[in-house]
Design an enzyme around this catalytic site. Structure first.
Site, PDB file in Angstrom:
ATOM      1  N   ASP A   1       0.650  -1.340  -0.426  1.00  0.00           N
ATOM      2  CA  ASP A   1      -0.139   0.111   0.270  1.00  0.00           C
ATOM      3  C   ASP A   1       0.819   1.429   0.258  1.00  0.00           C
ATOM      4  OD1 ASP A   1      -2.265  -1.735   0.443  1.00  0.00           O
ATOM      5  OD2 ASP A   1      -2.434  -0.921   2.655  1.00  0.00           O
ATOM      6  N   GLU A  21     -17.552  -0.316   2.815  1.00  0.00           N
ATOM      7  CA  GLU A  21     -19.045  -1.906   1.962  1.00  0.00           C
ATOM      8  C   GLU A  21     -19.722  -1.892   3.706  1.00  0.00           C
ATOM      9  OE1 GLU A  21     -16.312  -4.246  -1.435  1.00  0.00           O
ATOM     10  OE2 GLU A  21     -16.639  -4.746   0.547  1.00  0.00           O
ATOM     11  N   THR A  31     -19.906  -4.972  -7.075  1.00  0.00           N
ATOM     12  CA  THR A  31     -18.318  -4.930  -7.437  1.00  0.00           C
ATOM     13  C   THR A  31     -18.614  -6.719  -8.255  1.00  0.00           C
ATOM     14  OG1 THR A  31     -17.888  -6.635  -5.525  1.00  0.00           O
ATOM     15  CG2 THR A  31     -17.862  -4.011  -5.371  1.00  0.00           C
ATOM     16  N   GLU A  58     -19.029  -2.736 -10.786  1.00  0.00           N
ATOM     17  CA  GLU A  58     -17.529  -1.805 -10.585  1.00  0.00           C
ATOM     18  C   GLU A  58     -16.487  -3.152 -10.297  1.00  0.00           C
ATOM     19  OE1 GLU A  58     -16.247  -1.139  -6.211  1.00  0.00           O
ATOM     20  OE2 GLU A  58     -17.068   0.047  -6.764  1.00  0.00           O
ATOM     21  N   LEU A 114     -11.466  -5.930  -9.687  1.00  0.00           N
ATOM     22  CA  LEU A 114      -9.676  -6.111 -10.095  1.00  0.00           C
ATOM     23  C   LEU A 114      -9.561  -4.690 -11.267  1.00  0.00           C
ATOM     24  CD1 LEU A 114      -9.059  -9.598  -9.146  1.00  0.00           C
ATOM     25  CD2 LEU A 114      -9.114  -7.584  -7.172  1.00  0.00           C
TER      26      LEU A 114
END
Length: 568
Positions: free
Chosen positions: A196, A280, A440, A478, A481
């Site tokens: 990250d 979420e 998703t 959406e 990945l």
């Protein structure tokens, strides 16, 4: 997680923020996504099993990774470098299901902004590059952008003091380019995983309260605390310096409305309300930090803070089963077990299918639904008559979907099994508030996932689509990945067509970064946007659309190159 968790794995590769440690956040749902990088056609992956669980007690966070692509053409290399940020997050889509006559308008495409678009000092990161990128997106036919509005940045220092700095600039930039904005009220932490590049914790004053009372954090049966999002068990208790978490979220949304009222309904067209980790509506059941959870583990229940256990005991007493109230299931295994490794989730005689299992799972999932109801009640009243849609993101947890118990969905709070539809109650709750159901893993295909883990993203997306149609709630999508290939684009096109007359009303693409502007990826993306906008009624073949897209690729190339020049 977008993994379908809607894991937004893989977003930007990037530039670390100057004053913070760099870590990124997953976009909401983690999923198989976390396991692979660049998917190949007909790729089959064997998932490995692990029965061990780590003992680290540091607060888990959502996952996120940044794939690295090579071979970038020199003329666009700088453009790519302009977005060396990190991938993550989450999450997001905004849109809705709408009936359309023949000759429909297709599905508008939005693009997620980098997670660190606003710096820790409340300025705009890579301002000139982002400006050029927005111009390129607009020229390519993109409808708008999605941006995370971080609670931990805006209300960082003191309760009730809001600094909208960088967001004021970004909103005006989007308006200038004629792009619409999906604004995500991100009440979760960003960052905490290997690779990250962005870390945005919850507000300092909120973290101080959690440090004083660790039960404000989600907790598993081994005592691990998760600082990603405040436990819904204390939603209505004044534990945050005199305010309840729900009041804090409402005050934040109200301050956003008042500050951006001149843009609501015109530039800002959607408010996605964060409801959990990665934004979420779910529990943080699969925390990736420190290797606590790895795909495709079943995850673990998150109901062991004192506030959740108090509610569980009250529910057990009300059911005249007081002995069921002191703890959650004790035979549900560890984060990285598989269903058949546990007594609770196994297909034959598993506790999930018994009287106790029904009691516990009903309580656990209802607590999540109640959490959604509380926040949506506030959001609806705050944004009523402003012209914006409200949306909620739901994770696409597709691994072990082919089993009877659907263990990973159960630990995340979705009471969905072979015998029970867990998404209809969520859709009905959203319908009561007129909110969009944002889902998703739209880009995933069943055969690309590990078959031994019984992954079935296509079947899951189909189930959710049916639930939203039954509840008459809008559906948006959406990708979980980062995908730049036509196989993923084709799958998104297919999934966005819900019926002969109905389509998703929006799709949000993950995300604005260096890989998106790589020449071949950009060409495919522009063609994909054009195909989505033309909708179901088009009789053009993919090749024809690609040829037409070449014009837009040519037009936007100078904008991408401009982004590069501005970075030097």
């Amino acid at each position: 997680m977008a993994l379908s968790m809607t894991h937004q794995i893989g977003s930007l590769v990037g530039t670390p923020l100057p004053t913070e440690s760099t870590t990124g956040e997953p976009t909401a749902s983690l999923s198989a996504a976390a396991v692979w990088k660049t998917p190949a056609t007909n790729l089959r992956v064997k998932a490995s099993r692990s029965d061990t669980v780590t003992d680290g007690l540091s607060p888990p966070m959502s996952p996120c990774r940044s794939p690295v692509l090579g071979g970038i053409r020199p003329d666009l290399n700088a453009a790519c470098q302009a977005f060396t940020m990190e991938p993550v997050e989450v999450e997001h889509v905004a849109g809705s299901r709408s009936k359309k006559a023949k000759g429909n308008n297709g599905v508008p495409v939005y693009v997620m902004m980098p997670l660190d678009s606003v710096t820790m000092g409340n300025g705009v990161n890579r301002k000139k590059a982002v400006n050029a990128a927005m111009a390129a997106l607009k020229s390519a036919g993109v409808e708008g952008v999605m941006m995370d509005v971080w609670w931990g940045l805006v209300e960082k220092e003191r309760p009730g003091e809001y600094n909208w700095g960088g967001y004021n600039e970004l909103m005006e930039m989007a308006k200038k380019h004629g792009l619409k904005v999906q604004a995500v009220m991100s009440f979760h932490q960003c960052g905490g995983n290997v690779g990250d590049s962005v870390t945005i914790p919850l507000p300092k004053w909120a973290v101080e309260e959690i440090d004083k009372d660790p039960d404000l954090a989600y907790t598993d049966q081994w005592g691990r605390r998760n600082y990603e999002y405040i436990s819904l068990g204390c939603d209505t208790l004044p534990v945050l310096k005199g305010r309840t978490p729900i009041q804090c979220y409402a005050d934040f949304m109200r301050a956003f409305r008042d500050n951006f009222k001149h843009l609501l309904g015109d530039t800002i067209v959607e408010i996605q309300v964060g409801m959990g980790p990665a934004g979420e509506l779910r529990y943080p059941s699969y925390p990736e930090q420190n290797g606590t959870w790895k795909f495709p583990g079943i995850g673990a229940f998150q109901c062991y803070d004192k506030y959740m256990l108090s509610s569980l005991q009250a529910a057990a007493d009300a059911a005249n089963k007081p002995e069921w109230g002191s703890t959650g299931p004790t035979d549900a295994g560890h984060y990285n077990n598989w269903p058949e490794d546990t007594n609770f989730f196994r297909k034959e005689g598993g506790g999930w299918d018994g009287e106790y299992g029904e009691f516990f799972l009903t309580w656990y999932s209802q607590m999540l639904l109640n959490h959604g109801e509380r926040i949506l009640t506030s959001a609806k009243s705050i944004y009523d008559n402003t012209g914006v849609k409200i949306s909620v993101k739901v994770a696409g947890i597709h691994w072990h979907y082919g089993t009877r118990s659907h263990a990973p969905e159960l630990t995340a709070g979705y009471y969905n099994t072979r015998n029970r539809d867990g998404y209809l109650p969520i859709a009905q709750m959203l319908a009561r508030h007129g909110a969009v159901f944002n889902f998703t893993c739209i880009e995933m295909r069943d055969h690309e996932q590990p078959q031994d883990a019984q992954c079935a993203p296509e079947k899951l997306v189909h189930q959710v689509a049916l639930a939203t149609q039954k509840a008459q709630v809008h559906l948006a999508g959406e990708n979980a990945l980062p995908r730049y290939d036509e196989h993923a684009h084709d799958q998104i096109l297919k999934a966005s067509q819900l019926s002969d007359e109905t389509e998703m009303c929006a799709f949000t693409y993950l995300r604005m970064n260096q890989h998106l502007f790589q020449p071949d990826n950009w060409r495919k993306f522009v063609a994909f946007v054009k195909k989505m906008k033309e909708g179901k009624s088009t009789d053009k073949c993919w090749e024809q659309v690609e040829r037409e897209a070449e014009h837009f690729v040519h037009v936007t190339q100078p904008l991408v190159q401009e982004a590069v020049a501005m970075m030097h």
